[in-house]
Write a protein that holds these residues in place. Sequence first.
Motif, PDB file in Angstrom:
ATOM      1  N   THR A  31       2.839  -6.180   6.199  1.00 37.51           N
ATOM      2  CA  THR A  31       2.753  -6.279   7.666  1.00 37.51           C
ATOM      3  C   THR A  31       4.084  -6.717   8.264  1.00 37.51           C
ATOM      4  O   THR A  31       4.376  -6.443   9.417  1.00 37.51           O
ATOM      5  CB  THR A  31       1.643  -7.261   8.089  1.00 37.51           C
ATOM      6  OG1 THR A  31       1.914  -8.549   7.509  1.00 37.51           O
ATOM      7  CG2 THR A  31       0.279  -6.784   7.619  1.00 37.51           C
ATOM      8  N   GLU A  57      -2.737  -4.214  -1.476  1.00 37.10           N
ATOM      9  CA  GLU A  57      -2.792  -4.301   0.002  1.00 37.10           C
ATOM     10  C   GLU A  57      -1.774  -3.345   0.628  1.00 37.10           C
ATOM     11  O   GLU A  57      -2.038  -2.705   1.642  1.00 37.10           O
ATOM     12  CB  GLU A  57      -2.490  -5.731   0.470  1.00 37.10           C
ATOM     13  CG  GLU A  57      -3.669  -6.684   0.325  1.00 37.10           C
ATOM     14  CD  GLU A  57      -3.256  -8.148   0.538  1.00 37.10           C
ATOM     15  OE1 GLU A  57      -2.075  -8.407   0.899  1.00 37.10           O
ATOM     16  OE2 GLU A  57      -4.115  -9.028   0.339  1.00 37.10           O
ATOM     17  N   THR A  58      -0.586  -3.272   0.019  1.00 39.26           N
ATOM     18  CA  THR A  58       0.451  -2.348   0.506  1.00 39.26           C
ATOM     19  C   THR A  58      -0.047  -0.910   0.427  1.00 39.26           C
ATOM     20  O   THR A  58       0.097  -0.129   1.382  1.00 39.26           O
ATOM     21  CB  THR A  58       1.754  -2.512  -0.305  1.00 39.26           C
ATOM     22  OG1 THR A  58       2.269  -3.830  -0.093  1.00 39.26           O
ATOM     23  CG2 THR A  58       2.803  -1.490   0.104  1.00 39.26           C
ATOM     24  N   ASP A  84      -3.764   3.666   5.341  1.00 42.36           N
ATOM     25  CA  ASP A  84      -4.339   3.539   6.699  1.00 42.36           C
ATOM     26  C   ASP A  84      -3.357   3.968   7.784  1.00 42.36           C
ATOM     27  O   ASP A  84      -3.769   4.305   8.892  1.00 42.36           O
ATOM     28  CB  ASP A  84      -4.767   2.083   6.968  1.00 42.36           C
ATOM     29  CG  ASP A  84      -5.966   1.668   6.118  1.00 42.36           C
ATOM     30  OD1 ASP A  84      -6.630   2.562   5.546  1.00 42.36           O
ATOM     31  OD2 ASP A  84      -6.226   0.451   6.020  1.00 42.36           O
ATOM     32  N   HIS A  85      -2.062   3.916   7.479  1.00 41.41           N
ATOM     33  CA  HIS A  85      -1.050   4.238   8.494  1.00 41.41           C
ATOM     34  C   HIS A  85      -0.429   5.620   8.285  1.00 41.41           C
ATOM     35  O   HIS A  85       0.649   5.913   8.806  1.00 41.41           O
ATOM     36  CB  HIS A  85       0.038   3.158   8.526  1.00 41.41           C
ATOM     37  CG  HIS A  85      -0.443   1.872   9.132  1.00 41.41           C
ATOM     38  ND1 HIS A  85      -1.218   0.972   8.429  1.00 41.41           N
ATOM     39  CD2 HIS A  85      -0.298   1.354  10.376  1.00 41.41           C
ATOM     40  CE1 HIS A  85      -1.515  -0.051   9.218  1.00 41.41           C
ATOM     41  NE2 HIS A  85      -0.979   0.159  10.399  1.00 41.41           N
ATOM     42  N   TRP A 121      -2.564  -0.309   3.161  1.00 41.93           N
ATOM     43  CA  TRP A 121      -1.914  -0.262   4.477  1.00 41.93           C
ATOM     44  C   TRP A 121      -1.201   1.087   4.665  1.00 41.93           C
ATOM     45  O   TRP A 121      -1.289   1.708   5.722  1.00 41.93           O
ATOM     46  CB  TRP A 121      -0.909  -1.418   4.593  1.00 41.93           C
ATOM     47  CG  TRP A 121      -0.279  -1.573   5.955  1.00 41.93           C
ATOM     48  CD1 TRP A 121      -0.702  -2.377   6.973  1.00 41.93           C
ATOM     49  CD2 TRP A 121       0.909  -0.912   6.445  1.00 41.93           C
ATOM     50  NE1 TRP A 121       0.138  -2.263   8.058  1.00 41.93           N
ATOM     51  CE2 TRP A 121       1.134  -1.373   7.766  1.00 41.93           C
ATOM     52  CE3 TRP A 121       1.793   0.008   5.896  1.00 41.93           C
ATOM     53  CZ2 TRP A 121       2.219  -0.934   8.532  1.00 41.93           C
ATOM     54  CZ3 TRP A 121       2.862   0.450   6.661  1.00 41.93           C
ATOM     55  CH2 TRP A 121       3.073  -0.019   7.969  1.00 41.93           C
TER      56      TRP A 121
END
Length: 244
Positions: free
Chosen positions: A112, A149-150, A156-157, A153
């Motif tokens: 993030t 998590e990366t 998702d992006h 992410w």
Amino acid sequence: MIGRIHSVETFGTVDGPGIRFILFMQGCALKCQYCHNRDTWSLNDGKEMTIEEALSEIESYLPYYRSSGGGLTVSGGEPTLQGPFVKELFRLVKERWDLHTTLDTNGVNDVTKLADLYDLTDLVLLDIKHINNEKHMSLTGVPNTRTLETARWLSDHGKKMWIRHVFVPTINDAEEDLLELGRFIGSLQGVEKVDILPYHQMGVYKWEHLGEKYPLEGVPSPTAEEVERAQRLIDQGRMETAQH
């Protein structure tokens, strides 16, 4: 702005599409037992390079990168440890030459806080060392939570990814781990490729040069059959996720 650089490669052909300029950054937070660039770990080593120096090295070879659909890959070590430098470099190669950018990362830094860098990244080579957190800890010294998590992410992006997995007999060859890795990859969007990289001992001399004992002494490289089996199990796991 100054970066600490381990080395450069001007005609890379495996770290992203086309022919690429590869900038290996100094410094890494992981302590992988099979690391073939043991000399990249310390953030204080390497040579200092300005953004302009990096750009002028890239510029000499631009015709090759352009004509082959290649570009710039920043690897390491772990490039996100020098995120501001990499971000500025990516921004300028896009602004000046519209060059394709690839980031080769282990994903353990907080994604993030790196959103601006990933916005300038066309392709992420994400290294997943082990899907099992406990085994990841013993292999690298840190949990795999941030890496996963990366991956989530990036998925998702809408980011494009190549997943890389260094395959080591006796370390990450358990059937359930390979299936689980496949299931996880199958739950992600944007994965263009899964690369299984067979473990090799070519970096052993670097450990010895630093006066250190190589942790995986005696562990063999995988056979072609073992690599095929790993590929098959990962594919099977991906299919299971796709069917749900």
